[in-house]
Design an enzyme around this catalytic site. Sequence first.
Site, PDB file in Angstrom:
ATOM      1  N   CYS A 121      13.609  -8.256 -33.309  1.00 52.94           N
ATOM      2  CA  CYS A 121      14.063  -9.607 -33.671  1.00 52.94           C
ATOM      3  C   CYS A 121      15.168  -9.571 -34.716  1.00 52.94           C
ATOM      4  CB  CYS A 121      12.888 -10.439 -34.184  1.00 52.94           C
ATOM      5  SG  CYS A 121      11.618 -10.676 -32.936  1.00 52.94           S
ATOM      6  N   HIS A 261      14.167 -15.289 -40.109  1.00 54.04           N
ATOM      7  CA  HIS A 261      13.723 -15.171 -38.716  1.00 54.04           C
ATOM      8  C   HIS A 261      12.551 -16.129 -38.501  1.00 54.04           C
ATOM      9  CE1 HIS A 261      12.373 -13.780 -34.944  1.00 54.04           C
ATOM     10  NE2 HIS A 261      11.334 -13.098 -35.397  1.00 54.04           N
ATOM     11  N   ASN A 291       9.414 -18.644 -31.349  1.00 53.45           N
ATOM     12  CA  ASN A 291      10.094 -17.408 -31.739  1.00 53.45           C
ATOM     13  C   ASN A 291      11.012 -16.970 -30.597  1.00 53.45           C
ATOM     14  OD1 ASN A 291      10.843 -14.807 -32.382  1.00 53.45           O
ATOM     15  ND2 ASN A 291       8.777 -14.108 -32.927  1.00 53.45           N
TER      16      ASN A 291
HETATM   17  O1  UT7 Z   1       9.160 -11.712 -34.327  1.00 53.21           O
HETATM   18  C1  UT7 Z   1       8.078 -10.937 -34.736  1.00 53.21           C
HETATM   19  C2  UT7 Z   1       6.983 -11.192 -33.763  1.00 53.21           C
HETATM   20  N1  UT7 Z   1       5.679 -11.470 -34.183  1.00 53.21           N
HETATM   21  C3  UT7 Z   1       5.230 -12.137 -35.253  1.00 53.21           C
HETATM   22  O2  UT7 Z   1       5.898 -12.512 -36.159  1.00 53.21           O
HETATM   23  C4  UT7 Z   1       3.775 -12.431 -35.282  1.00 53.21           C
HETATM   24  C5  UT7 Z   1       3.148 -12.290 -36.621  1.00 53.21           C
HETATM   25  N2  UT7 Z   1       1.757 -12.664 -36.564  1.00 53.21           N
HETATM   26  C6  UT7 Z   1       1.343 -13.934 -36.403  1.00 53.21           C
HETATM   27  O3  UT7 Z   1       2.150 -14.836 -36.336  1.00 53.21           O
HETATM   28  C7  UT7 Z   1      -0.141 -14.201 -36.352  1.00 53.21           C
HETATM   29  O4  UT7 Z   1      -0.846 -13.005 -36.616  1.00 53.21           O
HETATM   30  C8  UT7 Z   1      -0.602 -14.795 -34.997  1.00 53.21           C
HETATM   31  C9  UT7 Z   1      -0.084 -16.222 -34.872  1.00 53.21           C
HETATM   32  C10 UT7 Z   1      -0.087 -13.954 -33.841  1.00 53.21           C
HETATM   33  C11 UT7 Z   1      -2.119 -14.850 -34.932  1.00 53.21           C
HETATM   34  O5  UT7 Z   1      -2.643 -15.541 -36.058  1.00 53.21           O
HETATM   35  P1  UT7 Z   1      -3.888 -14.952 -36.845  1.00 53.21           P
HETATM   36  O6  UT7 Z   1      -4.215 -15.902 -37.903  1.00 53.21           O
HETATM   37  O7  UT7 Z   1      -3.514 -13.549 -37.266  1.00 53.21           O
HETATM   38  O8  UT7 Z   1      -5.013 -14.987 -35.749  1.00 53.21           O
HETATM   39  P2  UT7 Z   1      -5.862 -13.781 -35.134  1.00 53.21           P
HETATM   40  O9  UT7 Z   1      -4.998 -12.894 -34.303  1.00 53.21           O
HETATM   41  O10 UT7 Z   1      -6.651 -13.152 -36.225  1.00 53.21           O
HETATM   42  O11 UT7 Z   1      -6.848 -14.564 -34.190  1.00 53.21           O
HETATM   43  C12 UT7 Z   1      -7.834 -15.400 -34.731  1.00 53.21           C
HETATM   44  C13 UT7 Z   1      -8.616 -15.979 -33.568  1.00 53.21           C
HETATM   45  C14 UT7 Z   1      -9.128 -14.927 -32.585  1.00 53.21           C
HETATM   46  O12 UT7 Z   1     -10.412 -15.329 -32.168  1.00 53.21           O
HETATM   47  P3  UT7 Z   1     -11.712 -14.650 -32.779  1.00 53.21           P
HETATM   48  O13 UT7 Z   1     -11.590 -13.187 -32.453  1.00 53.21           O
HETATM   49  O14 UT7 Z   1     -11.664 -14.927 -34.249  1.00 53.21           O
HETATM   50  O15 UT7 Z   1     -12.821 -15.358 -32.070  1.00 53.21           O
HETATM   51  C15 UT7 Z   1      -8.178 -15.051 -31.424  1.00 53.21           C
HETATM   52  O16 UT7 Z   1      -8.762 -14.687 -30.199  1.00 53.21           O
HETATM   53  O17 UT7 Z   1      -7.788 -16.863 -32.817  1.00 53.21           O
HETATM   54  C16 UT7 Z   1      -7.879 -16.523 -31.431  1.00 53.21           C
HETATM   55  N3  UT7 Z   1      -6.623 -16.860 -30.789  1.00 53.21           N
HETATM   56  C17 UT7 Z   1      -6.364 -18.076 -30.305  1.00 53.21           C
HETATM   57  N4  UT7 Z   1      -7.105 -19.198 -30.242  1.00 53.21           N
HETATM   58  C18 UT7 Z   1      -6.538 -20.295 -29.689  1.00 53.21           C
HETATM   59  C19 UT7 Z   1      -5.530 -16.067 -30.609  1.00 53.21           C
HETATM   60  N5  UT7 Z   1      -4.577 -16.762 -29.986  1.00 53.21           N
HETATM   61  C20 UT7 Z   1      -5.056 -18.012 -29.792  1.00 53.21           C
HETATM   62  C21 UT7 Z   1      -4.532 -19.169 -29.208  1.00 53.21           C
HETATM   63  N6  UT7 Z   1      -5.303 -20.280 -29.174  1.00 53.21           N
HETATM   64  N7  UT7 Z   1      -3.289 -19.235 -28.705  1.00 53.21           N
END
Ligand code: UT7
Length: 334
Positions: A121, A261, A291
Amino acid sequence: MNENNEAFLTPGIVGLGKGLPDKVITNLELEKMVETSDKWITSRTGIKERRVLEKDEPPSSLAVSASREALDNAPIDNDDVDLLVVATNVSDMPIPGSSPFVADKLDLRPEIPFFDLKAGCSGFLYSLDVAYNFVLSGNYHNVLVVGLEALSRVVNWDDRSTCVLFGDAAGAGVVSRSGSTGRILASSTFGDPSKSRLIRLEGGGTRFPPADGNKDGRNYYVEMEGKGVFKSAVNMMKSSSLQVLTEAGYSLDEVDWIVPHQANIRIIKQLAKSMGITMDRVIVNLDRYANTSTATIPVALEEAVSGGSIQSGDLVLLTAFGAGAAYGATLIKW
Ligand code: UT7
């Protein structure tokens, strides 16, 4: 060196443009596609909707629109462009990439060189760095730099943890010695290969070639360790930002605008907090576009300039992180 000489010698961004698909997918529409909710997406990311290419639209068409707008806004003729750099992570085709398709549709001199640049990115800032140094060297005079991404083509639309995050777009800038706007004061790029597996699309390259018949496997989709990326992102953007400020001899207090970004509003707020900058000095548009990888910064910059937020004389700090892990920052006097 006095201010006027400096303006003449320092490469600057003299024209900006953006290219966006017409098709919008809102969080509410995503609720019908995967098990997610507008509430989850908004609170965890800040994203409300994203733009996505239709199946028959080539990704390079976005770059062509963005480039045309940037060239129209620049005080140079198309014939004056002597290099085209297209930052993209997933090109129109692995060979020959995207840049020849972009060059072909623009009314540029036919023999000018072009190439794709891949740096996650951070690709647009890496390309700006290339353009800045090439123009500074005197070997090139007007470089067209594009951030192009069509990640909708490589996200798994059944995987809620990635499909809600990305969108398609292109943004372009003309880097030139011929103008006094958008003067680049300092540019720095960095990498941390120990984090190279945090964001990846494994298939389609020579390690996992499509010829092996693995076309339907998950190797052909973008995968990400979201939490790992999140943890590094703030540190990477902060350290590169401080580096360019030090190089150019400015302090954080003097920065009028940060254009970070656009990956996640929580990362952006954490960055602002850790730098002691209030959010009213941060450009944010990820609620509308999600993004778009290499395109986030040029699109946000274009909108902030054409919308009148960024004004002549403002000190503007661009900073990005992404796959690789590649990161960097650029300091600009608008
Ligand atoms: O350009 C660079 C590219 N990437 C980034 O910048 C991404 C950086 N990271 C992030 O933005 C965040 O880590 C995310 C938005 C990807 C995820 O947020 P998080 O607060 O780290 O959530 P998590 O991955 O810890 O997931 C928490 C829960 C999980 O469920 P359990 O295991 O706690 O039951 C996921 O399965 O949220 C669940 N989950 C969702 N629920 C509803 C993951 N995606 C979704 C979704 N809708 N779309």
